[in-house]
Design a protein around this motif. Structure first.
Motif, mmCIF file in Angstrom:
data_model
loop_
_atom_site.group_PDB
_atom_site.id
_atom_site.type_symbol
_atom_site.label_atom_id
_atom_site.label_comp_id
_atom_site.label_asym_id
_atom_site.label_seq_id
_atom_site.Cartn_x
_atom_site.Cartn_y
_atom_site.Cartn_z
ATOM 1 N N GLY A 1 0.779 -1.235 0.000
ATOM 2 C CA GLY A 1 0.000 0.000 0.000
ATOM 3 C C GLY A 1 0.801 1.269 0.000
ATOM 4 O O GLY A 1 0.224 2.365 0.060
ATOM 5 N N VAL A 2 2.131 1.169 -0.075
ATOM 6 C CA VAL A 2 2.946 2.380 -0.144
ATOM 7 C C VAL A 2 2.702 3.046 -1.499
ATOM 8 O O VAL A 2 2.675 2.364 -2.535
ATOM 9 N N PRO A 3 2.497 4.364 -1.536
ATOM 10 C CA PRO A 3 2.268 5.026 -2.830
ATOM 11 C C PRO A 3 3.392 4.736 -3.817
ATOM 12 O O PRO A 3 4.569 4.687 -3.434
ATOM 13 N N LEU A 4 3.023 4.549 -5.063
ATOM 14 C CA LEU A 4 4.017 4.244 -6.092
ATOM 15 C C LEU A 4 5.133 5.287 -6.110
ATOM 16 O O LEU A 4 6.314 4.948 -6.257
ATOM 17 N N GLU A 5 4.777 6.559 -5.933
ATOM 18 C CA GLU A 5 5.775 7.631 -5.983
ATOM 19 C C GLU A 5 6.772 7.524 -4.843
ATOM 20 O O GLU A 5 7.951 7.855 -5.003
ATOM 21 N N HIS A 6 6.324 7.076 -3.684
ATOM 22 C CA HIS A 6 7.242 6.862 -2.566
ATOM 23 C C HIS A 6 8.137 5.654 -2.811
ATOM 24 O O HIS A 6 9.295 5.636 -2.410
ATOM 25 N N VAL A 7 7.590 4.641 -3.462
ATOM 26 C CA VAL A 7 8.395 3.455 -3.789
ATOM 27 C C VAL A 7 9.484 3.816 -4.791
ATOM 28 O O VAL A 7 10.652 3.445 -4.641
ATOM 29 N N LEU A 8 9.111 4.556 -5.825
ATOM 30 C CA LEU A 8 10.067 4.935 -6.871
ATOM 31 C C LEU A 8 11.011 6.038 -6.411
ATOM 32 O O LEU A 8 12.146 6.144 -6.887
ATOM 33 N N GLY A 9 10.501 6.924 -5.533
ATOM 34 C CA GLY A 9 11.279 8.092 -5.107
ATOM 35 C C GLY A 9 11.063 9.304 -5.977
ATOM 36 O O GLY A 9 11.737 10.323 -5.811
ATOM 37 N N TRP A 10 10.109 9.232 -6.890
ATOM 38 C CA TRP A 10 9.829 10.376 -7.760
ATOM 39 C C TRP A 10 8.412 10.285 -8.312
ATOM 40 O O TRP A 10 7.773 9.234 -8.290
ATOM 41 N N ALA A 11 7.936 11.449 -8.802
ATOM 42 C CA ALA A 11 6.643 11.525 -9.483
ATOM 43 C C ALA A 11 6.822 12.311 -10.766
ATOM 44 O O ALA A 11 7.644 13.240 -10.827
ATOM 45 N N GLU A 12 6.058 11.958 -11.783
ATOM 46 C CA GLU A 12 6.043 12.761 -13.003
ATOM 47 C C GLU A 12 5.034 13.889 -12.821
ATOM 48 O O GLU A 12 3.879 13.656 -12.459
ATOM 49 N N PHE A 13 5.490 15.119 -13.059
ATOM 50 C CA PHE A 13 4.627 16.282 -12.843
ATOM 51 C C PHE A 13 5.004 17.367 -13.841
ATOM 52 O O PHE A 13 6.151 17.805 -13.875
ATOM 53 N N CYS A 14 4.064 17.745 -14.676
ATOM 54 C CA CYS A 14 4.303 18.771 -15.702
ATOM 55 C C CYS A 14 5.524 18.440 -16.555
ATOM 56 O O CYS A 14 6.307 19.335 -16.919
ATOM 57 N N GLY A 15 5.698 17.158 -16.845
ATOM 58 C CA GLY A 15 6.816 16.754 -17.682
ATOM 59 C C GLY A 15 8.137 16.655 -16.959
ATOM 60 O O GLY A 15 9.164 16.335 -17.583
ATOM 61 N N ARG B 1 10.547 15.077 -13.662
ATOM 62 C CA ARG B 1 10.664 14.000 -12.684
ATOM 63 C C ARG B 1 10.993 14.658 -11.349
ATOM 64 O O ARG B 1 12.106 15.138 -11.128
ATOM 65 N N VAL B 2 10.006 14.705 -10.467
ATOM 66 C CA VAL B 2 10.107 15.420 -9.195
ATOM 67 C C VAL B 2 10.389 14.419 -8.080
ATOM 68 O O VAL B 2 9.657 13.437 -7.921
ATOM 69 N N ALA B 3 11.446 14.649 -7.311
ATOM 70 C CA ALA B 3 11.755 13.772 -6.181
ATOM 71 C C ALA B 3 10.639 13.839 -5.148
ATOM 72 O O ALA B 3 10.167 14.929 -4.800
ATOM 73 N N VAL B 4 10.221 12.678 -4.646
ATOM 74 C CA VAL B 4 9.193 12.597 -3.608
ATOM 75 C C VAL B 4 9.677 11.619 -2.554
ATOM 76 O O VAL B 4 9.682 10.409 -2.773
ATOM 77 N N ASP B 5 10.094 12.148 -1.423
ATOM 78 C CA ASP B 5 10.618 11.305 -0.352
ATOM 79 C C ASP B 5 9.484 10.674 0.445
ATOM 80 O O ASP B 5 8.357 11.191 0.468
ATOM 81 N N PRO B 6 9.755 9.559 1.135
ATOM 82 C CA PRO B 6 8.741 8.971 2.007
ATOM 83 C C PRO B 6 8.225 9.982 3.018
ATOM 84 O O PRO B 6 8.992 10.774 3.588
ATOM 85 N N GLY B 7 6.905 9.996 3.225
ATOM 86 C CA GLY B 7 6.315 10.915 4.173
ATOM 87 C C GLY B 7 6.019 12.287 3.612
ATOM 88 O O GLY B 7 5.531 13.164 4.341
ATOM 89 N N VAL B 8 6.280 12.503 2.312
ATOM 90 C CA VAL B 8 6.014 13.793 1.679
ATOM 91 C C VAL B 8 4.768 13.671 0.814
ATOM 92 O O VAL B 8 4.547 12.637 0.164
ATOM 93 N N PHE B 9 3.960 14.701 0.795
ATOM 94 C CA PHE B 9 2.746 14.737 -0.019
ATOM 95 C C PHE B 9 3.091 14.501 -1.491
ATOM 96 O O PHE B 9 4.015 15.104 -2.030
ATOM 97 N N VAL B 10 2.335 13.611 -2.122
ATOM 98 C CA VAL B 10 2.575 13.269 -3.526
ATOM 99 C C VAL B 10 1.856 14.271 -4.425
ATOM 100 O O VAL B 10 0.636 14.447 -4.292
ATOM 101 N N PRO B 11 2.556 14.945 -5.339
ATOM 102 C CA PRO B 11 1.873 15.901 -6.223
ATOM 103 C C PRO B 11 0.848 15.206 -7.095
ATOM 104 O O PRO B 11 1.120 14.153 -7.680
ATOM 105 N N ARG B 12 -0.347 15.798 -7.174
ATOM 106 C CA ARG B 12 -1.438 15.222 -7.955
ATOM 107 C C ARG B 12 -1.412 15.776 -9.376
ATOM 108 O O ARG B 12 -1.035 16.922 -9.607
ATOM 109 N N ARG B 13 -1.899 14.950 -10.287
ATOM 110 C CA ARG B 13 -1.946 15.392 -11.685
ATOM 111 C C ARG B 13 -2.847 16.620 -11.833
ATOM 112 O O ARG B 13 -2.582 17.499 -12.660
ATOM 113 N N ARG B 14 -3.934 16.701 -11.050
ATOM 114 C CA ARG B 14 -4.837 17.845 -11.195
ATOM 115 C C ARG B 14 -4.142 19.169 -10.878
ATOM 116 O O ARG B 14 -4.544 20.222 -11.369
ATOM 117 N N THR B 15 -3.084 19.112 -10.063
ATOM 118 C CA THR B 15 -2.403 20.341 -9.681
ATOM 119 C C THR B 15 -1.594 20.929 -10.838
ATOM 120 O O THR B 15 -1.170 22.083 -10.791
#
Length: 276
Positions: free
Chosen positions: A52-66, A68-82
């Motif tokens: 159940g760990v968010p995919l972005e926390h597992v990978l350590g990053w999220a795709e956002f506006c093209g 690759r944004v680092a996303v550490d464990p315990g940090v809010f995951v940026p949403r696509r709607r944003t």
């Protein structure tokens, strides 16, 4: 370096993810296999995702506006709607639009990972960027994402840590402040409820407590003609509009059906451009 060839069949990874309820199991399997350095690493990554760990926390990053944004464990995951918030701010704050001059001044409040600020820096030429979050873990993550843009990230409560010299100079205040009502936190998906900081989700009894505080101080920081942009929900938008208007800003609502996104924009009147 990814696992190649993987002794764990891709189909087996997809099956495990799908059984755990991952809607986009095929895409997630591809990303996890690509991220794994060894077969044991892949197993560990899949185990975390299945737990159940968010995919972005597992990978350590999220795709956002093209990006690759680092996303550490315990940090809010940026949403696509944003991404809609970013697009609205960029359209209002480009060199031709920024009221304070050719180098737009942007402040990203409640910045989390710094995704919004980083995306705006990528979209705008020579932006003067500042970001703030109250969570030290988020601040550390945001500094990694914003450093390349030459931005500054501060730890503290909303405007409190910002340099006083910014008052009256900010072209765009962007705020993806928490707007989930306290009683609705328990209804969020476990990925958010269990793995993201409550301070990034809980907006108080009606979800608008932080928005009210952001709006109350915004006119002191905005340049004449500058804009406050607040992400909110469609149901909450009328109250957000009222809050911005009550604090002397000229409000309007922007919506994206494709992203299910709502942004309320409040503009500080540019009295020097008004007749009489």
């Amino acid at each position: 370096m990814s696992v190649s060839p993987s002794p764990v069949p891709r189909s087996a990874v997809v099956t495990r993810l799908r059984a755990a309820g991952c809607v986009f199991a095929e895409d997630e399997a591809r990303l996890l296999i690509s991220a794994a350095r060894t077969p044991a690493d892949l197993t560990a990554l899949v185990d975390r995702r299945v737990a159940g760990v968010p995919l972005e926390h597992v990978l350590g990053w999220a795709e956002f506006c093209g990006l690759r944004v680092a996303v550490d464990p315990g940090v809010f995951v940026p949403r696509r709607r944003t991404e809609f918030l970013v697009r609205q701010a960029a359209a209002l704050t480009g060199p031709a639009a920024a009221p304070s001059g050719p180098r737009p001044v942007v402040v990203d409040l409640c910045c989390g990972s710094g995704a919004v600020g980083a995306a705006l820096a990528a979209a705008l030429d020579g932006v003067e960027l500042y970001a703030v979050d109250i969570d030290p873990t988020a601040v550390r993550c945001a500094r990694r994402n914003i450093a390349a843009a030459g931005g500054q990230v501060y730890a503290g409560d909303l405007y409190e840590p910002l340099p006083p010299a910014l008052r009256g100079r900010v072209d765009a205040l962007v705020a993806n402040a928490p707007y989930v009502p306290t009683e609705a936190i328990g209804l969020l998906p476990p990925e958010a409820r269990l793995h993201e900081p409550r301070v990034a989700l809980d907006g108080g009894s009606d979800g608008l407590d932080v928005q009210r505080r952001v709006a109350a101080a915004a006119p002191r920081w905005l340049a004449p003609g500058g804009h406050l942009l607040v992400e909110t929900s469609e149901l909450q938008a009328p109250q957000t509009v009222e809050t911005l208007a009550r604090n002397g800003l000229i409000p309007r609502v922007a919506r994206s059906a494709a992203l299910n996104a709502t942004v309320v924009i409040g503009t500080r009147p540019n009295l020097g451009n008004q007749p009489g």
